[in-house]
Design an enzyme around this catalytic site. Sequence first.
Site, PDB file in Angstrom:
ATOM      1  N   GLU A 157      -2.074  -9.041   3.817  1.00 54.60           N
ATOM      2  CA  GLU A 157      -1.904  -9.183   5.548  1.00 54.60           C
ATOM      3  C   GLU A 157      -3.365  -9.637   6.143  1.00 54.60           C
ATOM      4  O   GLU A 157      -3.280 -10.152   7.125  1.00 54.60           O
ATOM      5  CB  GLU A 157      -1.115  -8.491   6.140  1.00 54.60           C
ATOM      6  CG  GLU A 157      -1.469  -6.940   6.445  1.00 54.60           C
ATOM      7  CD  GLU A 157      -1.227  -6.161   5.590  1.00 54.60           C
ATOM      8  OE1 GLU A 157      -1.257  -4.935   5.835  1.00 54.60           O
ATOM      9  OE2 GLU A 157      -0.895  -6.532   4.056  1.00 54.60           O
ATOM     10  N   HIS A 165      -3.696  -4.951   0.475  1.00 59.54           N
ATOM     11  CA  HIS A 165      -3.083  -5.465   1.796  1.00 59.54           C
ATOM     12  C   HIS A 165      -3.324  -7.047   2.066  1.00 59.54           C
ATOM     13  O   HIS A 165      -4.192  -7.622   2.072  1.00 59.54           O
ATOM     14  CB  HIS A 165      -4.008  -4.740   3.014  1.00 59.54           C
ATOM     15  CG  HIS A 165      -3.603  -3.423   3.205  1.00 59.54           C
ATOM     16  ND1 HIS A 165      -2.539  -3.085   4.150  1.00 59.54           N
ATOM     17  CD2 HIS A 165      -4.106  -2.264   2.656  1.00 59.54           C
ATOM     18  CE1 HIS A 165      -2.479  -1.658   4.078  1.00 59.54           C
ATOM     19  NE2 HIS A 165      -3.367  -1.199   3.392  1.00 59.54           N
ATOM     20  N   CYS A 170       0.867  -1.096  -0.112  1.00 61.72           N
ATOM     21  CA  CYS A 170       0.026   0.189  -0.060  1.00 61.72           C
ATOM     22  C   CYS A 170       0.896   1.189  -0.031  1.00 61.72           C
ATOM     23  O   CYS A 170       1.376   1.607  -1.070  1.00 61.72           O
ATOM     24  CB  CYS A 170      -1.077   0.015   1.266  1.00 61.72           C
ATOM     25  SG  CYS A 170      -2.295   1.295   1.030  1.00 61.72           S
TER      26      CYS A 170
END
Length: 511
Positions: A171, A169, A79
């Site tokens: 994660e 993202h 990001c």
Amino acid sequence: MAEKILILDFGSQYTQLIARAVREANIYCEITPYSKPIDFGTDLKGVILSGSPFSVNDENAPDVDVEAILKKVPVLGVCYGAQLTAKNFGGKVERSEKREYGRAQLRLTQNDVLWTDVKSESQVWMSHGDSILQIPVDFEILGTTDSIPVAAFKRNISSANIIYGLQFHPEVYHSEFGKTIINNFLIKVCGCRQDWTPAHFVSDTVSGLKEKIGDRKVIMALSGGVDSTVAATLIHKAIGDRLYGIFVDNGVLRKDEFEQVLQTYSQIGLNVKGVDAREHFYTKLAGKTNPEEKRKIIGGTFIEIFDEEAHAIEGIQLLGQGTIYPDVIESVSVHGPSVTIKSHHNVGGLPEKMHLELVEPLRYLFKDEVRKVGLELGIPHAMLYRHPFPGPGLAIRILGEITEEKVKLLQEADALYVKALKDFDLYDKVWQAGAILLPVKSVGVMGDERTYEYTVALRAVTSVDGMTADWAHLPYEFLAHISNEIINNVRGINRVVYDISSKPPATIEWE
């Protein structure tokens, strides 16, 4: 030396999730503020640049020399990290016409090692206000979405370390193949061996503790909780009975907890002294009803007793603590060290008062990793997987004044509640559960007698980390059973209610 991945933190709310994903791959990583100099040792295998609430075009936007890092190790920008990479190498990043937040469909446009075992179209999670409008020279686009043309890219120079940028993202849970993408970067790009295991951690830590402590003595306040128990066991494994544990009964522990915890410590082989200070705490708490005042009295009184016990042992130079990684991360701002560290993680001010050097063997572990290390050390499962319990104990689950009579009432009710949760196979399905004694009496009927007794509220929540929590939807049959159990067996309680508030807006504890 274990191989390492470094995560440069630009202030993203998701930075810890990146670290969790790396750790789950059995690879050691550390989070560090972007402004801190990087130690490029032989063990550093790669760097991940986190997201951020900032725009790369802000006047005071966080910045690092991405090209200098890339000369040493592979880099993954997430990001903000991707936008910073694009800008640093001469690309164009501008404010999006519409902020993109939430689910999006990623379409892969090039084959790449980063996409191994990733579907050509999959869901990802976006959270950004800027977009990369033009990638730098020598970069190529690897993926797009309907809204943004540059969702993933890499630098296409075969003779240099690889740098990837992801606008989404990977994660977060909502990115369908996010963990796979991260693992591909760690293993296929950085060449990590995935050899950071609980057994590896124990052997490395014990060796390091022996070297750090030498022939000195360590004192440690123990609570019966997971963190302090695992930390103490590691220190004991390194120095044996030169670790002196102090476990204080403050009068507001759970039923029979003082005796049970001391028995477990004895089985583990720890050198622990139990101090029964119940009456001392009750005297100090008499007449106090304000929650914060009760907390301060318990914390301050504990420090007095612990300090007294410590001075009875000659030659103490070190203080052991069960600090874990989230405590360390949360005490450091990306703009420099925070002024304070959470008071409940430094045992209410012990280090400041006693002027002892700290020993914190768990300071780089997350909670679930602490439990895995505990199992590796042979600590009983029941102790490692107990529900969280507040430092001030039942004092903040008794609303109003603390008396010995009220403590006994709540201990009995709480013990019945916890036993029933285990009997109904519900204990491991909730994050935290406990009973709260309310300063409310109501009329009841038992047999032919009219009663006027206390009300107990039952609390059970589901959560991942305690930061947010939903009330647990316990079966009606269970609630009916435990209500009867408490009212029939605890003289002094004639009414049971169930708390259906979530956090936020409520908190898990009542005080």
